[in-house]
Design a protein around this motif. Structure first.
Motif, mmCIF file in Angstrom:
data_model
loop_
_atom_site.group_PDB
_atom_site.id
_atom_site.type_symbol
_atom_site.label_atom_id
_atom_site.label_comp_id
_atom_site.label_asym_id
_atom_site.label_seq_id
_atom_site.Cartn_x
_atom_site.Cartn_y
_atom_site.Cartn_z
ATOM 1 N N PHE A 118 23.225 -36.707 2.134
ATOM 2 C CA PHE A 118 23.798 -37.437 3.256
ATOM 3 C C PHE A 118 25.319 -37.441 3.261
ATOM 4 C CE2 PHE A 118 19.612 -39.342 2.417
ATOM 5 C CZ PHE A 118 18.998 -39.008 3.614
ATOM 6 N N GLY A 119 25.930 -36.747 2.314
ATOM 7 C CA GLY A 119 27.381 -36.622 2.342
ATOM 8 C C GLY A 119 27.799 -35.703 3.485
ATOM 9 N N SER A 120 28.913 -35.990 4.074
ATOM 10 C CA SER A 120 29.351 -35.218 5.249
ATOM 11 C C SER A 120 30.036 -33.917 4.867
ATOM 12 C CB SER A 120 30.301 -36.075 6.097
ATOM 13 O OG SER A 120 31.442 -36.448 5.327
ATOM 14 N N GLN A 121 30.379 -33.749 3.607
ATOM 15 C CA GLN A 121 31.043 -32.534 3.156
ATOM 16 C C GLN A 121 30.116 -31.763 2.230
ATOM 17 O OE1 GLN A 121 34.018 -31.584 4.249
ATOM 18 N NE2 GLN A 121 34.277 -33.435 5.482
ATOM 19 N N ARG A 122 30.385 -30.474 2.084
ATOM 20 C CA ARG A 122 29.592 -29.634 1.184
ATOM 21 C C ARG A 122 29.877 -30.052 -0.270
ATOM 22 N NH1 ARG A 122 27.319 -24.488 1.530
ATOM 23 N NH2 ARG A 122 28.119 -24.325 3.663
ATOM 24 N N PRO A 123 28.846 -30.477 -1.002
ATOM 25 C CA PRO A 123 29.081 -30.909 -2.387
ATOM 26 C C PRO A 123 29.504 -29.741 -3.268
ATOM 27 C CG PRO A 123 26.957 -31.681 -1.548
ATOM 28 C CD PRO A 123 27.464 -30.643 -0.604
ATOM 29 N N PRO A 124 30.265 -30.011 -4.324
ATOM 30 C CA PRO A 124 30.655 -28.938 -5.238
ATOM 31 C C PRO A 124 29.446 -28.387 -5.982
ATOM 32 C CG PRO A 124 31.270 -31.091 -6.114
ATOM 33 C CD PRO A 124 30.814 -31.321 -4.717
ATOM 34 N N LEU A 125 29.499 -27.112 -6.340
ATOM 35 C CA LEU A 125 28.378 -26.429 -6.976
ATOM 36 C C LEU A 125 28.193 -26.849 -8.430
ATOM 37 C CD1 LEU A 125 26.210 -24.177 -7.170
ATOM 38 C CD2 LEU A 125 28.068 -22.570 -7.666
ATOM 39 N N PHE A 126 29.270 -27.012 -9.163
ATOM 40 C CA PHE A 126 29.179 -27.175 -10.618
ATOM 41 C C PHE A 126 28.287 -28.328 -11.067
ATOM 42 C CE2 PHE A 126 30.853 -29.365 -14.402
ATOM 43 C CZ PHE A 126 30.476 -28.430 -15.356
ATOM 44 N N PRO A 127 28.441 -29.572 -10.540
ATOM 45 C CA PRO A 127 27.599 -30.667 -11.062
ATOM 46 C C PRO A 127 26.112 -30.415 -10.889
ATOM 47 C CG PRO A 127 29.452 -31.537 -9.824
ATOM 48 C CD PRO A 127 29.417 -30.058 -9.556
ATOM 49 N N SER A 128 25.691 -29.926 -9.716
ATOM 50 C CA SER A 128 24.263 -29.726 -9.482
ATOM 51 C C SER A 128 23.713 -28.602 -10.348
ATOM 52 C CB SER A 128 23.995 -29.433 -8.007
ATOM 53 O OG SER A 128 24.678 -28.267 -7.587
ATOM 54 N N ALA A 129 24.484 -27.520 -10.509
ATOM 55 C CA ALA A 129 24.024 -26.420 -11.359
ATOM 56 C C ALA A 129 23.912 -26.877 -12.811
ATOM 57 C CB ALA A 129 24.990 -25.232 -11.239
ATOM 58 N N ALA A 130 24.880 -27.675 -13.268
ATOM 59 C CA ALA A 130 24.828 -28.194 -14.639
ATOM 60 C C ALA A 130 23.662 -29.154 -14.809
ATOM 61 C CB ALA A 130 26.145 -28.884 -14.986
ATOM 62 N N GLY A 131 23.357 -29.931 -13.765
ATOM 63 C CA GLY A 131 22.220 -30.844 -13.830
ATOM 64 C C GLY A 131 20.908 -30.100 -13.989
ATOM 65 N N VAL A 132 20.751 -29.004 -13.260
ATOM 66 C CA VAL A 132 19.542 -28.187 -13.390
ATOM 67 C C VAL A 132 19.449 -27.595 -14.791
ATOM 68 C CG1 VAL A 132 18.364 -26.102 -12.591
ATOM 69 C CG2 VAL A 132 19.408 -27.645 -10.942
ATOM 70 N N THR A 133 20.561 -27.102 -15.297
ATOM 71 C CA THR A 133 20.571 -26.521 -16.646
ATOM 72 C C THR A 133 20.162 -27.550 -17.690
ATOM 73 O OG1 THR A 133 22.347 -25.002 -16.004
ATOM 74 C CG2 THR A 133 21.999 -25.354 -18.365
ATOM 75 N N ALA A 134 20.716 -28.766 -17.582
ATOM 76 C CA ALA A 134 20.362 -29.823 -18.526
ATOM 77 C C ALA A 134 18.886 -30.159 -18.437
ATOM 78 C CB ALA A 134 21.200 -31.071 -18.261
ATOM 79 N N ALA A 135 18.345 -30.205 -17.210
ATOM 80 C CA ALA A 135 16.930 -30.535 -17.022
ATOM 81 C C ALA A 135 16.035 -29.472 -17.644
ATOM 82 C CB ALA A 135 16.626 -30.678 -15.534
ATOM 83 N N VAL A 136 16.390 -28.207 -17.469
ATOM 84 C CA VAL A 136 15.588 -27.124 -18.043
ATOM 85 C C VAL A 136 15.631 -27.178 -19.567
ATOM 86 C CG1 VAL A 136 15.402 -24.615 -18.280
ATOM 87 C CG2 VAL A 136 15.825 -25.627 -16.035
ATOM 88 N N ILE A 137 16.796 -27.476 -20.130
ATOM 89 C CA ILE A 137 16.920 -27.585 -21.589
ATOM 90 C C ILE A 137 16.027 -28.701 -22.115
ATOM 91 C CG2 ILE A 137 18.491 -28.218 -23.456
ATOM 92 C CD1 ILE A 137 20.714 -26.773 -21.944
ATOM 93 N N VAL A 138 16.022 -29.848 -21.413
ATOM 94 C CA VAL A 138 15.177 -30.967 -21.833
ATOM 95 C C VAL A 138 13.699 -30.589 -21.753
ATOM 96 C CG1 VAL A 138 14.483 -33.327 -21.318
ATOM 97 C CG2 VAL A 138 16.883 -32.692 -21.199
ATOM 98 N N LEU A 139 13.318 -29.865 -20.698
ATOM 99 C CA LEU A 139 11.923 -29.456 -20.556
ATOM 100 C C LEU A 139 11.513 -28.522 -21.686
ATOM 101 C CD1 LEU A 139 9.286 -29.405 -18.990
ATOM 102 C CD2 LEU A 139 10.232 -27.561 -17.585
ATOM 103 N N VAL A 140 12.380 -27.559 -22.016
ATOM 104 C CA VAL A 140 12.080 -26.640 -23.123
ATOM 105 C C VAL A 140 11.962 -27.407 -24.427
ATOM 106 C CG1 VAL A 140 12.986 -24.723 -24.490
ATOM 107 C CG2 VAL A 140 13.142 -24.654 -22.004
ATOM 108 N N TRP A 141 12.874 -28.347 -24.654
ATOM 109 C CA TRP A 141 12.807 -29.169 -25.873
ATOM 110 C C TRP A 141 11.521 -29.968 -25.924
ATOM 111 C CZ3 TRP A 141 12.729 -34.567 -25.581
ATOM 112 C CH2 TRP A 141 12.692 -35.217 -26.821
ATOM 113 N N ALA A 142 11.130 -30.566 -24.788
ATOM 114 C CA ALA A 142 9.928 -31.398 -24.758
ATOM 115 C C ALA A 142 8.687 -30.580 -25.088
ATOM 116 C CB ALA A 142 9.781 -32.055 -23.386
ATOM 117 N N VAL A 143 8.593 -29.399 -24.494
ATOM 118 C CA VAL A 143 7.425 -28.542 -24.753
ATOM 119 C C VAL A 143 7.430 -28.073 -26.203
ATOM 120 C CG1 VAL A 143 6.314 -26.360 -24.170
ATOM 121 C CG2 VAL A 143 7.238 -27.800 -22.357
ATOM 122 N N TRP A 144 8.582 -27.685 -26.696
ATOM 123 C CA TRP A 144 8.675 -27.192 -28.081
ATOM 124 C C TRP A 144 8.404 -28.298 -29.094
ATOM 125 C CZ3 TRP A 144 12.200 -28.654 -31.909
ATOM 126 C CH2 TRP A 144 12.151 -27.879 -33.076
#
Length: 251
Positions: A118-144
């Motif tokens: 709902f923000g009126s401007q295009r959000p920066p790429l870095f935070p969202s990409a880093a958030g996805v990376t962190a989530a994938v790392i947590v998922l790999v850790w959880a499964v392992w």
């Protein structure tokens, strides 16, 4: 004044990422995947978390794609991935203090999704990409870390607190069965034990086939499930002589 929305996004989204990373670090530090959890322990909690994570993440992801908002879609994907990872971790680590960190992490990710949507401007790429990376790392850790079920080695000696009882189990052939000796106070009983299924913590089916003298009441065959403890010191439960559960820890 035209730059105010962009400035807010530039502050809120990196802050949300920082909270998410701190929460993830707390999960790593506090969750103990070596805990032995009995079958279906906390099953409702796992289901509720999975349902809540799906209910919040999937519609947000679809809405973000419809609006062609890549950053919001990435934040929503991170939220869904984190929900799956935390449910996976709960199957091994139980619902300890790390759950608070998990909840804060999910809330930060969901908040970032809403801000990006709902923000009126295009959000920066870095935070969202880093958030996805962190989530994938947590998922790999959880499964392992869960290892798809932890083996419980029943052979050896199990003892109760204050040496009130002990159970020694031998498996001379390695076939998942053998002889046992149970001592409760001054009473000793002997018999056979057998393992019905693979030695998975989430599907324990060990039975004591009681013969001759009996130190405990109950039926001829008594189930011996893993009820807690850790991989290094699992705990099994057996009906005690006074009707209460007798807890024996592997030494």
């Amino acid at each position: 004044m035209e730059d105010a929305p962009a400035d807010r996004l530039g502050i809120v989204l990196p802050f949300a990422l920082a909270v998410e990373l701190v929460g993830v670090a707390g999960v790593f530090a506090l969750a103990d995947p070596t805990l032995m959890e009995p079958e279906y322990e906390g099953f409702f909690t796992y289901s509720a978390v999975a349902l809540l994570g799906t209910a919040l993440a999937v519609p947000a992801f679809a809405f973000a794609l419809a609006r062609r908002n890549g950053a919001a879609a990435r934040w929503a994907a991170a939220s869904g991935t984190l929900a799956v990872a935390f449910v996976t971790a709960m199957s091994a680590a139980g619902t300890g203090p790390w759950i608070v960190c998990a909840a804060v992490t999910l809330l930060a990710s969901y908040a970032a999704t809403l801000v990006s949507l709902f923000g009126s401007q295009r959000p920066p790429l870095f935070p969202s990409a880093a958030g996805v990376t962190a989530a994938v790392i947590v998922l790999v850790w959880a499964v392992w870390s869960t290892g798809f079920g932890t083996d419980a080695d029943y052979t050896g000696t199990w003892t109760a607190r204050h040496d009130a009882a002990s159970l020694t189990m031998t498996d001379p052939t390695g076939s998942g069965g053998g002889q046992y000796t149970l001592r409760v106070g001054m009473c000793t009983e002997e018999g056979e034990w057998r393992l019905d299924y693979p030695q998975m913590t989430t599907s324990v089916q060990v039975w004591l086939r009681r013969e001759g003298n009996r130190c405990l009441g109950g039926p001829t065959q008594v189930q011996l499930p893993v009820v807690g403890g850790t991989e290094a010191a699992p705990v099994v439960g057996i009906p005690g002589p006074d009707g209460t559960e007798l807890l024996l820890t592997k030494r």
